[in-house]
Design a protein around this motif. Structure first.
Motif: not given
Length: 308
Positions: A147, A214, A216, A218, A241, A257, A265, A267
């Motif tokens: 991101m 992101r 999707c 965490w 986010e 990260y 993902h 999506e």
């Protein structure tokens, strides 16, 4: 775990899966968790939160996993959206299951590694993160980019105004979104072509600290779980986010990260289930973007860390 080394006691993990309509994706997600964590000694619980799916798949999942050890299905009486829906599962994992690590994950994500939990523990011991993010791959194994940093507040104010204009115009101009897409395509052709996203094997991404992750997938550590009961619950969908990142910065907490930690993902499965036609999907997206952008703009007023 809190104050006890991993040699004497293993932490407990909870995976919270927010479900809406798309049953097979949720089943596949649960299967990947069970498969990729079965060889590890940590206790793993799975909490499925059904956001009032109109097609009855929440009750179907409840029946499917009835009696399954450490799998729980919670049926929300109404669609609470992304943040509030996830918070139902987060609070259950925290207050009922006493989980140390809580993973909030989309139902269209899949784990890829047999040492997934061990790597999380190692990252926490070394970097003491509040929230950990994995490398995210598309279904064709392409790396989904990181991101961008939070933009200045003025950028979001202008962006929100442009979205509001689109919502008005699309109601009065037939084929408005087609025209918007055509303009975007023309502009895109004038720009330098983007480099093709690398595959998982080609990726050279490096670990990073204090970046936006992101939403999707965490992974919340005890540092976060002890202080909060979930996400900022003011939004229905989008901008979670940024709001999470602002909360972390304001409280002196860190993200990490780890590109060696990988998930797939698929999506947009839930969003596609909400709106069957492309027009309705675009309107649904813009309406929620406008609302969430206003909340983000207000949050940035008091944001003192990082880029204002």
């Amino acid at each position: 775990w809190k104050g006890i080394t991993l040699m004497s006691q293993y932490p407990e993990f909870a995976f919270v899966i927010l479900h809406y309509m798309t049953k097979q994706e949720t089943i596949d997600c649960v299967a990947s968790i069970l498969e990729k964590t079965k060889a590890e000694p940590m206790k793993v619980s799975i909490v499925i939160v059904d956001n009032a799916s109109a097609n009855g798949t929440g009750r179907e999942l409840q029946q499917l996993y009835q009696g399954a050890e450490n799998i729980y299905v919670i049926l929300n009486p109404e669609n609470l959206g992304f943040a509030r829906g996830n918070n139902v599962g987060f609070e259950f994992a925290k207050k009922t299951l006493n989980s140390d690590f809580i993973c909030l994950i989309n139902n269209d994500t899949l784990l890829m590694q047999d040492d997934f939990l061990s790597r999380i523990c190692a990252d926490y011991q070394q970097h003491h993160f509040a929230v950990l993010g994995p490398q995210i791959l598309s279904k064709d194994q392409k790396v989904i980019s990181l991101m961008e940093p939070i933009a200045p507040r003025a950028v979001y104010i202008v962006h929100r105004w442009l979205i509001q204009c689109q919502l008005v115009l699309c109601r009065f101009i037939p084929g408005f979104f087609d025209a918007v897409d055509a303009v975007k395509n023309c502009v895109g052709k004038l720009r330098k072509p983007k480099k093709q996203a690398p595959t998982a094997g080609e990726s050279k991404l490096q670990p990073q600290k204090d970046i936006m992750l992101r939403g999707c997938f965490w992974i919340f550590s005890p540092d976060y779980v002890e202080r909060f009961d979930g996400l900022d619950d003011r939004t229905f969908l989008y901008r979670e986010e940024q709001l999470l990142f602002i909360r972390l910065k304001k409280n002196g907490l860190h993200t990490y990260y780890d590109p060696e930690l990988k998930i797939i993902h698929l999506e947009d499965a839930a969003t596609n289930a909400v709106a069957k036609t492309e027009f309705k999907k675009r309107v649904f997206t813009l309406q929620n973007e406008v609302k969430s952008m206003k909340i983000l703009i207000d949050a940035l007023k008091d944001y003192q860390g990082g880029k204002k």
